[in-house]
Scaffold this active site. Structure first.
Site, PDB file in Angstrom:
ATOM      1  N   SER A 183      55.969 -22.678  24.326  1.00 40.52           N
ATOM      2  CA  SER A 183      55.500 -23.395  23.326  1.00 40.52           C
ATOM      3  C   SER A 183      56.593 -23.869  22.192  1.00 40.52           C
ATOM      4  CB  SER A 183      53.965 -22.655  22.789  1.00 40.52           C
ATOM      5  OG  SER A 183      53.555 -23.547  22.732  1.00 40.52           O
ATOM      6  N   ASP A 206      48.692 -26.975  32.614  1.00 39.94           N
ATOM      7  CA  ASP A 206      48.644 -27.030  30.763  1.00 39.94           C
ATOM      8  C   ASP A 206      48.025 -27.831  30.467  1.00 39.94           C
ATOM      9  OD1 ASP A 206      49.622 -26.140  27.886  1.00 39.94           O
ATOM     10  OD2 ASP A 206      51.670 -25.389  28.744  1.00 39.94           O
ATOM     11  N   HIS A 252      49.034 -22.968  29.724  1.00 41.90           N
ATOM     12  CA  HIS A 252      50.081 -22.633  28.679  1.00 41.90           C
ATOM     13  C   HIS A 252      49.840 -21.223  28.250  1.00 41.90           C
ATOM     14  CE1 HIS A 252      52.260 -23.962  25.643  1.00 41.90           C
ATOM     15  NE2 HIS A 252      51.457 -23.342  24.053  1.00 41.90           N
TER      16      HIS A 252
END
Lengths: 804, 804
Positions: free
Chosen positions: A372, A492, A523
């Site tokens: 991320s 995602d 994610h």
């Protein structure tokens, strides 16, 4: 159960023997032993938790060799058969007799695990040694190699104490758990950056948290896994919540404009402020730290001779500066740590005394890790070409912030976070604010900064403007010198796959080594899946890139590895993503249909408006909205979206890359947005949305160190009717190109071409491909609930699918 | 945010000063310092991660003292005001300035946290010292006391190294994290039991895994937390799955019988087999172990001077014997470990050489911990009165196995596990089978054992027979000598609350100390909740019970602590459970109504049969069944259950204890079962079903040791229409009493009295009390889908609620 291992190095028998000797698993005498003697020796070595022969023998006797004989008794016989060998082999891997395999026919194993094949039924000593080497590098059912398991049961402990093995120690090309994690050194330094992002007239000092093996104190130089995480000094959740924007906004008409980018993206000049004058130098830090947030992949490497560094960057707790969310200053603050590790930048032991401290324990080979925002900063750092950064493992990273908060001229939120924007994230990660005494000095500057971000991010237009152009790391792909591993979830919808795809495509012209792993998750991290030796793969890679081990990592690891969406525990090798597709199929839109040839000349319409009650309900219940949107049965969205379905497929269709939708579309107003979803229709058992926990505390990352949970994707126990494959959103004013804004004349038809999020997805035989055309996306776009009618001229509407 | 602390010991100022000195937080000089000097000293001590004054000062300067001044600058002034003190106090606890409190008025704190109150606005040195003592024992927002947090940031490290503090160290009555968890000793011993449960002519040896502080090697004697877990050597999930019974069975008519128990429950005689002859004695184990499954509460105590022992018992991997699921042999095997710890039983270093090893490091004070089967075995052990077992902390434990697998003459599964039974659990935990070589020797005996259990558990009748009577630990409540903490979830439909309730009631006549904690969870641990200092409570208790610290644990801890179901983060003290209720209210049944007076003379009916399709769907989709069952809107269960609802309540009703339902009921067949659900109807925001993760890796259980996730119950973001309060199931043949079986004449009415699961539940004003009467429970009973019609004569039907 399928255990896929991609990180095994193929070695010759001689090399295997040499490595077995190097880890002191065998000595030279064993080569002269009878097969039975050798087998017994190896079995004894396989119970390091037992310190006496008696205790080891009891463990051996608890294994089954033949359907009627235990392993200890079997060793009294003269020969070792293939079946007996495998019965024991599989038991040592944690497979269960009578459940996972039948001891009468062990090789009719139900699970998919690699094992060597022997030419003869009666094994020779060499066969057994080769087999044991293979056993050591094979994953047990608990998620690590058998050698890792032995390490966690104490195998290396006496050897370390007696200095009988080298540190670091590599086996089958991978660093082994031979470092004492109970003595890890934790220290804090303050790196002096070349920025003054908070305009206080001093270069920003940046806190870095270092964890390094104690062995560095006696001369060992180690590489570093560096994780830049703006989150790990705390987050301002309440402030972020408060700043979150209301997305129930009208879609505003934009002024036409030929190019929304008015100046070329350019690095903020570094500050010309003088660096601090070094008062003295030391090798000893004066600040340590308790437990911080750690990534378990990093923890794993701490047991294997790597140091780990965490830094949160400008504007975080204990550092100077302001958060900027993705600009060049943030990137500079990220690489400042690398420059210190690499010896070209100063760090101090505290924030005031100017006592310099070098990363004297570092071998100047650095990798970056994390998911991320963490992966994003790895990408950002790589695009600077900073020296010392040998590789990055970027998981679910952003490669252009526009692709995170915007799409095709629209404000489009990351899935699950409607109303979030760059300002919100900047404020959330501005953990410096939590040090209220320190914050006093910077409050005003920060508030101005936040206002500047709020203005420049421009939620009114959604345009790709200078602000976003400055936050597009892909401009600098040519600068990347670090070899690169990208990991991304094909589902995602937070950091969308486009971020990985466009970066991957852009890397084509760059000469670096690169690998790509695409999984079926959203994610998430994937370093604790049973079906994939992700951690071993990273070990092979990092042992090569950071320790220079000639282990053929680049050749061994697949260029592109993609998790299959139709079968659990299945990972397929490819050479590329998006360029694998040698075929394209076009489907034409007809009322409710996707057809192979253009058949319809109809014009169809849908409205973007819902009754206030239904609208309000959907804004609070995305799941319901998603279900209604995709459902072909009549529901509240009947008039608000068009569904087009192909006939059931007569053969599987493996989509690879970016599907393209072409529409001829008119809006009844001078504004308009189009949303698209590509759907796999067909009642079937699909992979679950999140991996299942198979075992908590499944294995240890070292020896009495950190325990890891084992997970994997399983098929859902209930069938579902459909699955989302991909989507896109477009502002009709940006129909020609992203950076150009055009007017919309109500009721006038325009041709638009909308590339969807890239994917790799198999639609099974009998399933139907579905396309949904709608406007407001309750989860991602702004939600005007405006009275707009959209019309499509179907004769000019199509869907083109790149596929294998 | 509410942080409730129940484990704080109230001490005099002099005692506080003495304790602050004992942990070397202050020395005598501080008493003579000015308030400002003292405050500065204490602040310096509060940043143990900084090793220099400069580094500490920077941290102090990062705190806010007044709205316009940081703490370091503030210290240059002469006076410490209450507001400045609390601004800093709250920041040190992790509360955020401007979010959690306003620095102009810190005491208008939004969060509920205990803090001392000072008489004057200008603080004296003594005020500050008292305040700091209180700060140290107060929980930060991350879930541990500030002193624990300081320990995790290294506070004790130098003091330990320099031997400046004692080990163990108690502060505010609780053991502190002053033990070196990096040097914990892990060792295995084999305890010789007095059983030969596998009939091999030898006493069963039982593996025990010991984890003890290295400080025991130099003379320290430590208490033990012993967790008996049949799961922690592995489980046979596939075998258990295969043995799981088909619950789609006809309800069989049972032969009348006056007493289903034909002989009084009696311990299996211990074996008369001779103990092994000790060949030699040693103090050194010869087997160690890698990471096993650990309970984080135990880990916490390992850092605080307690040893931990895990043992899985008869029939588990590396032990002898057979699984019996709850009988006296299992209990004997459980306490054999305690007897060894207590010095009255032999253990060996391995399974063959008869080398004895004593628990020479143990102070012979033992507690048992753990949840579910683990808590069950703690209860079982306590009921033997075994010497050395000072206390048990039994979480969600079974007190009678009948109450786990049966109910009122019916086979009733633990929620979520239909078809599970004693045989299934025995087979699942028979991890000895995983040692296939060893299993060879015992296979036949085991299969006989399993058949015996299958026969004796008697799924056909569901009767409370000899098998179950032998597995009712409550028979021996009078034997309990250990003080007792019971913890149970009021929504635990796996091990149902009746297990805790009946044990708690039975303890009335026993002179031991006992405490009860009831939470709103299902079958979960609660040792990482932010709103409750559960761990501190256990620390206070165990420091008292096992280390003999005179800390008034018995007086300080509430006798009964119950989590409120209407408000998050709220824990209420009571003196008892089920006896708090000084009122009883009776509701009478009328069509669709619960009425305060008996008004109806109607007979109402419901069927137990569904269409095969609907039935099948419900057997696969419990959630749907549950929703339909409770919904007052028309659905597939309209004819299959009766719903009775009270008027909206004009004041809250706090149920405490066991509601009783009386029915006059007839079955159309010669068999019949009645199920009851008590429901809280009323659209409202309720606590979520599971605690929310507030922070992963929130705190450290020691110093660079194990990290813990912080959780708590939050209100759901969406309102729900109802909530299950309690339930019951009854075989109409067991209508008079549990152990008596009577015939059913079709269509004849019988009076039955059905006690529901005990609860403590507040129904809010405006909500309605609801009662659902039905037959087959898709999740728990057998599912006959028989054509049975049930009739109720409403004039003789009522619900009696014990309440506050």
């Amino acid at each position: 159960m399928k255990i896929n291992q991609f990180a095994k190095q193929k070695l010759s028998y001689e090399q295997e023997i040499a490595e077995l000797k190097a880890i002191k698993f065998i000595n030279t005498e064993i080569l002269q032993q009878t097969p039975t003697q050798a087998f017994y020796t190896l079995l004894q070595q396989s119970f390091p938790e037992c310190h006496t022969t008696t205790a080891k023998n009891t463990k051996i006797a608890a294994l089954l060799a033949t359907p009627a004989q235990n392993a200890y008794d079997y060793l009294q016989t003269k020969q070792i058969t293939v079946n007996a060998f495998y019965n024991i082999y599989f038991q040592l891997l944690g497979l269960k007799v009578g459940i996972d395999f039948d001891p009468e026919h062990p090789l009719a194993l139900k699970s998919s695990i690699n094992y060597p094949v022997f030419p003869n039924n009666i094994l020779q000593t060499a066969d057994i040694l080769h087999g044991w080497y293979q056993l050591l590098i094979t994953h047990t059912v608990h998620g690590q190699t058998f050698l890792d398991e032995l390490a966690s049961r104490g195998y290396f402990q006496k050897l370390i104490a007696n200095k009988q093995i080298s540190q670091p120690l590599f086996f089958n090309g991978k660093a082994q758990a031979v470092f004492d994690t109970t003595k890890l050194i934790h220290e804090v330094v303050y790196v002096e950056s070349n920025l003054d992002s908070d305009h206080d007239g001093q270069l920003d000092l940046l806190k870095a948290e270092v964890i390094r093996p104690v062995e560095t104190n006696t001369g060992l130089k180690v590489p570093v896994l560096y994780t830049a995480s703006p989150y790990n000094q705390g987050t301002n959740d309440e402030i972020g919540q408060k700043l979150t924007h209301n997305v129930n906004q009208l879609l505003a008409p934009k002024t036409p404009c030929d190019n929304t980018v008015t100046q070329s993206a350019k690095a903020n000049l570094v500050s010309d402020i003088q660096t601090r004058t070094i008062q003295s130098e030391t090798t000893v830090a004066e600040e340590t730290f308790g437990s911080n947030f750690t990534y378990s992949l990093n923890d794993y490497f701490l047991a294997r001779g790597f140091a780990v560094v965490y830094a949160a960057g400008i504007g975080t707790k204990d550092s100077d500066g302001l958060r900027t969310c993705g600009d060049d200053q943030e990137t500079m603050s990220t690489i400042a740590i690398i420059e210190w590790l690499n010896g070209t930048r100063t760090a101090f032991t505290n924030r005031t005394d100017n006592i310099a401290i070098k990363a004297w324990w570092c071998n100047q080979n650095i990798a970056m890790t994390g998911k991320s925002y963490l992966g994003t900063l790895a990408i950002a750092a790589a695009t600077t070409g900073v020296t010392g950064l040998k590789t990055i493992i970027a998981e679910a990273g952003i490669s252009s912030w526009y692709d995170y908060y915007r799409e095709h001229g629209l404000v489009v939120a990351p899935g699950g976070f409607p109303g979030e924007d760059a300002d919100v994230l900047a404020a959330e990660t501005f953990s410096r604010q939590q040090q209220a005494g320190n914050y006093l000095t910077v409050k005003k500057t920060w508030q101005q900064q936040l206002q500047r971000i709020q203005k420049q991010q421009d939620r009114t237009s959604g345009d790709y403007n200078n602000f976003w152009d400055e936050r597009n790391y892909r401009h600098n792909v040519a600068e990347i010198k670090a070899d690169l591993i990208l990991v991304h979830g094909l589902n995602d919808w937070n950091v969308k796959p486009k971020n990985a795809f466009k970066l991957w495509q852009a890397l084509d012209s760059n000469n670096i080594s690169k690998k790509l792993i695409l999984h079926q998750g959203p994610h998430i991290y994937i370093n604790n899946f049973r079906s994939l030796d992700f951690t071993d793969m990273m070990n092979l890679w990092l042992s090569n890139k950071l320790y220079g081990i000639a282990n053929q990592a680049e050749q061994i690891l697949p260029d592109v590895l993609i998790q299959d969406n139709t079968k659990p525990e299945t990972w397929l090798k490819y050479t590329d993503w998006g360029n694998n597709a040698n075929k394209k199929s076009t489907f034409f839109l007809a009322p409710n249909k996707l057809t192979p040839t253009s058949t319809s000349t109809k014009t169809v319409t849908f409205s973007d408006q819902l009754s206030p009650k239904i609208f309000k309900n959907y804004t609070k219940n995305f799941k319901q909205w998603r279900e209604d949107l995709v459902a072909t049965q009549s529901n509240n969205l009947d008039n608000n979206r068009l569904i087009f379905q192909s006939n059931p497929l007569s053969e599987p269709l493996i989509i690879d890359g970016r599907p393209i939708v072409k529409l001829r579309v008119a809006s009844s107003q001078n504004v308009g947005l189009i949303s698209i979803r590509l759907i796999d229709y067909g009642r079937d058992f699909r992979l679950q949305q999140l991996p299942t926990i198979l075992e908590t505390q499944a294995f240890d990352l070292g020896f009495h160190y950190q325990k890891e949970t084992l997970k994997d994707y399983q098929l859902a126990t209930e069938p579902t009717n459909s699955q989302l494959i991909s989507f896109a959103h477009l502002n009709l004013q940006n129909r020609e190109k992203l950076t150009k804004v055009q007017t919309i004349t109500p009721e006038q038809f325009y041709d638009v071409k909308i590339p969807l999020q890239p994917t790799h997805y198999q639609i099974k035989t009998g399933h139907q491909l579905g396309l949904i055309v709608y406007a407001t996306d309750m989860e991602m776009t702004i939600r005007a609930n405006q009275n707009i009618l959209y019309s499509l001229t179907l004769s000019n509407c199509s869907l083109t699918i790149p596929h294998l």
